[in-house]
Every structure is written in C-alpha cells, then in structure tokens.
Write a protein that holds these residues in place. Structure first.
Motif, PDB file in Angstrom:
ATOM      1  N   HIS A  37       0.030  -0.941  -0.458  1.00  0.00           N
ATOM      2  CA  HIS A  37      -0.094  -0.397   0.203  1.00  0.00           C
ATOM      3  C   HIS A  37       0.675   1.161  -0.148  1.00  0.00           C
ATOM      4  N   ILE A  38       2.000   0.825   0.885  1.00  0.00           N
ATOM      5  CA  ILE A  38       2.857   2.232   1.081  1.00  0.00           C
ATOM      6  C   ILE A  38       3.236   2.628  -0.298  1.00  0.00           C
ATOM      7  N   GLU A  39       4.152   1.569  -0.727  1.00  0.00           N
ATOM      8  CA  GLU A  39       5.028   1.786  -1.820  1.00  0.00           C
ATOM      9  C   GLU A  39       4.072   2.360  -3.017  1.00  0.00           C
ATOM     10  N   ARG A  40       2.742   1.371  -3.240  1.00  0.00           N
ATOM     11  CA  ARG A  40       1.945   2.837  -4.339  1.00  0.00           C
ATOM     12  C   ARG A  40       1.732   3.518  -4.210  1.00  0.00           C
ATOM     13  N   GLU A  41       1.287   4.251  -2.498  1.00  0.00           N
ATOM     14  CA  GLU A  41       0.992   5.680  -2.712  1.00  0.00           C
ATOM     15  C   GLU A  41       2.687   6.740  -3.001  1.00  0.00           C
ATOM     16  N   VAL A 253      -5.845  16.333   2.870  1.00  0.00           N
ATOM     17  CA  VAL A 253      -4.954  15.623   3.907  1.00  0.00           C
ATOM     18  C   VAL A 253      -6.218  14.079   2.826  1.00  0.00           C
ATOM     19  N   ALA A 254      -5.571  12.713   3.001  1.00  0.00           N
ATOM     20  CA  ALA A 254      -5.690  11.648   3.039  1.00  0.00           C
ATOM     21  C   ALA A 254      -5.683  10.576   3.940  1.00  0.00           C
ATOM     22  N   LEU A 255      -6.498   9.533   4.592  1.00  0.00           N
ATOM     23  CA  LEU A 255      -6.460   8.125   5.167  1.00  0.00           C
ATOM     24  C   LEU A 255      -6.345   7.050   4.172  1.00  0.00           C
ATOM     25  N   ALA A 256      -5.614   6.265   5.175  1.00  0.00           N
ATOM     26  CA  ALA A 256      -6.424   4.967   4.093  1.00  0.00           C
ATOM     27  C   ALA A 256      -5.832   4.395   5.450  1.00  0.00           C
ATOM     28  N   GLY A 257      -6.147   2.929   5.763  1.00  0.00           N
ATOM     29  CA  GLY A 257      -6.027   1.601   6.651  1.00  0.00           C
ATOM     30  C   GLY A 257      -5.376   0.813   5.733  1.00  0.00           C
ATOM     31  N   PRO A 258      -4.002   0.247   5.808  1.00  0.00           N
ATOM     32  CA  PRO A 258      -3.974  -0.934   5.101  1.00  0.00           C
ATOM     33  C   PRO A 258      -3.905  -2.322   5.656  1.00  0.00           C
ATOM     34  N   GLY A 259      -4.408  -2.831   5.748  1.00  0.00           N
ATOM     35  CA  GLY A 259      -4.816  -4.075   5.911  1.00  0.00           C
ATOM     36  C   GLY A 259      -6.213  -4.999   6.291  1.00  0.00           C
ATOM     37  N   ALA A 260      -7.289  -3.471   6.242  1.00  0.00           N
ATOM     38  CA  ALA A 260      -9.151  -3.295   6.324  1.00  0.00           C
ATOM     39  C   ALA A 260      -9.386  -4.791   5.559  1.00  0.00           C
ATOM     40  N   PHE A 283      -5.155  -9.187  -5.213  1.00  0.00           N
ATOM     41  CA  PHE A 283      -5.501  -8.824  -3.823  1.00  0.00           C
ATOM     42  C   PHE A 283      -4.936  -7.350  -3.900  1.00  0.00           C
ATOM     43  N   LEU A 284      -3.828  -7.152  -3.434  1.00  0.00           N
ATOM     44  CA  LEU A 284      -3.216  -6.284  -3.024  1.00  0.00           C
ATOM     45  C   LEU A 284      -3.335  -4.919  -3.756  1.00  0.00           C
ATOM     46  N   ASP A 285      -3.785  -4.737  -5.297  1.00  0.00           N
ATOM     47  CA  ASP A 285      -4.816  -3.849  -5.959  1.00  0.00           C
ATOM     48  C   ASP A 285      -5.471  -3.555  -5.961  1.00  0.00           C
ATOM     49  N   HIS A 289      -7.366  -0.359  -2.816  1.00  0.00           N
ATOM     50  CA  HIS A 289      -8.613   0.430  -3.171  1.00  0.00           C
ATOM     51  C   HIS A 289     -10.001   0.204  -2.335  1.00  0.00           C
ATOM     52  N   TYR A 290      -9.726  -1.097  -1.257  1.00  0.00           N
ATOM     53  CA  TYR A 290     -10.335  -0.994  -0.385  1.00  0.00           C
ATOM     54  C   TYR A 290      -9.747  -0.413   0.891  1.00  0.00           C
ATOM     55  N   ASP A 291      -8.807  -0.341   0.767  1.00  0.00           N
ATOM     56  CA  ASP A 291      -8.588   0.479   2.440  1.00  0.00           C
ATOM     57  C   ASP A 291      -8.245   1.042   1.858  1.00  0.00           C
TER      58      ASP A 291
END
Length: 311
Positions: A37-41, A253-260, A283-285, A289-291
């Motif tokens: 997730h972080i790498e994509r960001e 500011v944009a927030l996310a929850g990797p692993g949700a 799956f990681l893609d 999107h979901y997180d």
C-alpha cells in the motif's frame, strides 16, 4: 531523555532487530499488504520530489526504494542496529551515494531547517512511539517538509481487536515452517494463549478512551529493571490525526487503513493468494482500493496512513 526515547532506543537496538525487520515481508502477510500500500502511494506521488527525509527508517525498506529512483534520501533512525542493516542493504542495491544515514530520535529534529525536504515520510508508527510528544513530533516533521508528507501511525480502532484476539498474528503467518522465532512462538503458544485469555471490556474501553494499550507506569518500571518492554505506543483516531495535520497547515489530507480488507480473510485463503503471483497482484490492488475508503481507514491491521500537501 524521555522514557519514550529511552525505551525505543533500547528495543530497536536489540542485536537481531535489523535482521528480523528486514525479513518481515517474507514472514507475515499483513506486512506484505501494508508495504505494498505504501509503495503504491509513494510511486503515485513523486512528482516534484528530489529530496526525502525518512524518519524512523528502520532497515531501509522505503529509503532504499526511493534511492533507487535517483532521489536523495536522509535515512534517520534511533537504532544503530537498524542503520547498519540498512547500510548493508543499500550497498547491495548500489545506492549508497543516494542515502545519508543519521542516528537520532524523532523527538529532536532541531538540526533541520524549515522546508528542508521535498517529501517527509515516516512509516510503521515511529511517531506513535514518541508518546507523550506525538503531536509535537508531527509538527516538527511537517515543519521540515517542503511539498508533501506521508505518515503511518498506530491506529486506535485497528488495535482494539488485539485485546480481544490473542491469535491475531497467526492469521498472517505466510509459512508455518519458517525458522523465524516469532512465527514458531505464535504457533507453539496457540493453545496456551486461548486457555489464558479472558475478555475484559474495561481494558478495551480504557484503550478506546486513552489510545494506550499498555500500563505506562508498569512499562517504565520494566525499563528501569533492565528489561526491554515494547515501546509505549499512542494510537490515533482518524479524525484526530487529520485535525492535527490540518492544524499544521497540511492540505488535501487523505487517510487509509492498510490491512482492513485482509484482516477479514482466514489464513488458509491468504496463504493461497500469496503463493499465486497473479492472485497476489490482483489482491494487493484491491486491498489498496478498499483500504483507501474513508469508511474503513480506522480499521487498518496496524497502521493508519496519512498523505497530504504542504502549502
């Protein structure tokens, strides 16, 4: 020196920490999801970025990644063991000329002037380990950022299930035959953890109210006895983190929850997905999107991710 600094320094300087941290994505699926997730960001937001400050950079997972892109990275960490491992990995990657290694605590960034770095980042919750100075630490990190910030801190809502599920880490073991001592401890202690578990509502309500999982005084006493307790960790609520950043002048500011999303899936299915390259990519893609949905950002597996623009 505050207890937060002393405890963090002792824990992250344990002799095997650098080696263990460098192999987390080979060991636990939740680390794969979070790092992806972080790498994509990062790759999606490198426009205009030439200089980077990586606070609490550990063994260099992201500082080396960005150095490979030709960026100039300051790798800042409290642990000499982590820095030594990062330097070793950076040398293997051929990027030593793009990384400056600095040993220091996030509580003190006075050596850096305002707007020193295009991108300031801090991942895997080192900000949370600076309690009770976590807000000041964020202000200082924002102060030295010129264009963009990216942080991940401990998530309060995401951490609460830990207090009701002593087996939570078992869900994310990638290889049960791994020689990693933590993997084997999780597997061998499974029944013991079940038998010794008691649900205590008061513990969850206290954490929900304070953002702290541990007893602070007990942790300090353990440190004073010469032990190496886990760092006193402050867990943020999503709206709280967003408000702090906005108060510091951070925009968009944009927030996310990797692993949700991943935390809803049993181990057997997660392992099957991870062992199939095509399924793993898809799956990681989808996880990203979901997180990234604001309705689930607080339920990331460990961390709450934030990105924002300066000025």
């Amino acid at each position: 020196m505050d207890y937060s600094t002393k405890i963090s320094e002792r824990m992250w300087n344990l002799p095997d920490k650098g080696e263990l941290e460098s192999k987390r994505e080979q060991t636990f699926i939740d680390d794969i999801v979070q790092k992806a997730h972080i790498e994509r960001e990062l790759f999606s937001h490198l426009d205009g970025i030439q200089t980077v400050f990586d606070g609490g950079a550990g063994c260099g997972r992201f500082s080396i990644l960005l150095a490979r892109q030709g960026l100039q990275v300051t790798h800042f960490d409290i642990s000499q063991a982590m820095i030594d491992k990062a330097r070793e990995l950076a040398e293997k990657a051929g990027v030593l000329d793009h990384i400056t290694f600095v040993k220091g605590a996030l509580e003190d960034l006075s050596a850096y002037t305002d707007r020193s770095f295009d991108l300031v980042m801090s991942f895997d919750a080192p900000i949370s380990y600076t309690w009770p100075n976590q807000e000041q630490t964020i202000r200082e990190l924002v102060r030295i950022a010129k264009k963009r910030i990216m942080f991940s801190v401990s998530s309060r809502l995401g951490a609460l299930p830990y207090l009701a599920n002593p087996l939570q880490k078992n869900q994310f073991i990638l290889d049960k035959n791994s020689s990693d001592s933590w993997v084997q401890w999780c597997l061998n202690s499974r029944q013991q953890m079940i038998d010794g578990f008691t649900f205590r509502e008061e513990n969850l309500l206290k954490t929900l109210d304070t953002g702290l999982l541990c007893d602070v005084e007990e942790t300090k006493e353990a440190y004073d006895r010469g032990e190496t307790p886990w760092c006193i960790t402050y867990h943020f609520m999503p709206d709280e983190l967003k408000q702090i950043l906005e108060n510091c002048g951070v925009k968009d500011v944009a927030l996310a929850g990797p692993g949700a999303f991943a935390r809803t899936i049993p181990n057997e299915i997660l392992v099957k997905i991870m062992n199939d390259p095509e399924q793993k990519k898809d799956f990681l893609d989808f996880c990203h999107h979901y997180d990234s949905n604001p309705y689930v950002c607080g339920m990331g597996k460990d961390n709450l991710f934030a990105r924002g623009e300066i000025g």
